[in-house]
Design a protein around this motif. Structure first.
Motif, PDB file in Angstrom:
ATOM      1  N   THR A  72       0.930  -0.847  -0.221  1.00 12.72           N
ATOM      2  CA  THR A  72      -0.344   0.094   0.043  1.00 12.72           C
ATOM      3  C   THR A  72       0.967   1.479   0.024  1.00 12.72           C
ATOM      4  O   THR A  72       2.102   1.326   0.369  1.00 12.72           O
ATOM      5  N   ASP A  73       0.232   2.558  -0.144  1.00 15.12           N
ATOM      6  CA  ASP A  73       1.156   3.752  -0.754  1.00 15.12           C
ATOM      7  C   ASP A  73       0.955   4.124   1.232  1.00 15.12           C
ATOM      8  O   ASP A  73       0.882   3.499   2.383  1.00 15.12           O
ATOM      9  N   ALA A  74       2.062   5.623   1.340  1.00 14.06           N
ATOM     10  CA  ALA A  74       2.052   5.786   2.287  1.00 14.06           C
ATOM     11  C   ALA A  74       0.827   6.677   3.234  1.00 14.06           C
ATOM     12  O   ALA A  74       0.082   6.783   4.110  1.00 14.06           O
ATOM     13  N   ASN A  75      -0.467   6.543   2.095  1.00  8.32           N
ATOM     14  CA  ASN A  75      -1.831   6.822   2.899  1.00  8.32           C
ATOM     15  C   ASN A  75      -2.111   4.865   3.411  1.00  8.32           C
ATOM     16  O   ASN A  75      -3.584   5.778   3.434  1.00  8.32           O
ATOM     17  N   GLY A  76      -1.751   4.291   3.025  1.00  4.89           N
ATOM     18  CA  GLY A  76      -2.148   2.730   3.132  1.00  4.89           C
ATOM     19  C   GLY A  76      -2.854   2.277   2.755  1.00  4.89           C
ATOM     20  O   GLY A  76      -3.882   1.339   2.228  1.00  4.89           O
ATOM     21  N   LEU A  77      -3.172   2.876   0.934  1.00 10.36           N
ATOM     22  CA  LEU A  77      -4.520   2.996   0.045  1.00 10.36           C
ATOM     23  C   LEU A  77      -3.736   1.982  -0.674  1.00 10.36           C
ATOM     24  O   LEU A  77      -2.066   2.209  -1.165  1.00 10.36           O
TER      25      LEU A  77
END
Length: 178
Positions: A72-77
């Motif tokens: 996931t990315d830095a936003n958890g997505l």
């Protein structure tokens, strides 16, 4: 140092990933279909996870994808979709792969090889699942196999082609513009 190590171990032991948003019905030839996953920590490894698509007709799989090598990315997505989706998904899918419903999507710990086409839906190693439709009768057999109590309606607040199914902060879902 020991306290810091315990802190990070605690985060990892409580890491969670869910299906955050699903858009299975689009105008025309369904070229902007997608699934968004969300983890409760940023940069969550998706190694050992797979997404499985289920058909309501026989409650069996018709497509499965491994998520090994992704995070996931830095936003958890993490976005999964075809090449017409914007922003560009991290994992690309063939165009028009989603069935409009009633059908289901499952997030599993495992490999796509665990779900050859026509594998019966199961809740073994299931992390999260959505059974969805577009003003369709409930797919009670698929719901039971996936342990889902509510079939989500992409048409609940207007045309399914204008909405996606989105997880709210309380864990329930709503249909609204993507």
């Amino acid at each position: 140092k020991f306290v810091l190590l315990l802190f990070f171990f605690g985060l990892l032991s409580h890491a969670q990933i869910v299906i955050n948003e699903l858009d299975a019905d689009n105008p025309g030839s369904d070229v902007k279909e997608f699934i968004e996953l969300k983890s409760n920590i940023p940069n969550f490894s998706l190694n050992g996870y797979t997404i499985v698509f289920f058909n309501e007709t026989n409650s069996s799989s018709y497509y499965a994808i491994d998520l090994d090598g992704f995070t996931t990315d830095a936003n958890g997505l993490f976005l999964i979709g075809n090449s017409f989706v914007s922003p560009v998904p991290e994992k690309l899918l063939p165009e028009s792969i989603f069935q409009n419903g009633p059908d289901g999507i499952g997030l599993y710990q495992g490999s796509s090889s665990d779900f050859p086409n026509n594998s019966l839906a199961t809740n073994v190693n299931l992390i999260d699942a959505i059974v969805y439709g577009t003003n369709d009768p409930d797919s009670t057999e698929l719901m039971a196999l996936l342990g889902v109590v509510t079939q989500l309606n992409e048409s609940a607040s207007g045309a399914s082609t204008a909405n996606s199914i989105q997880r709210k902060n309380d864990g329930t879902y709503e249909a609204k513009a993507p």
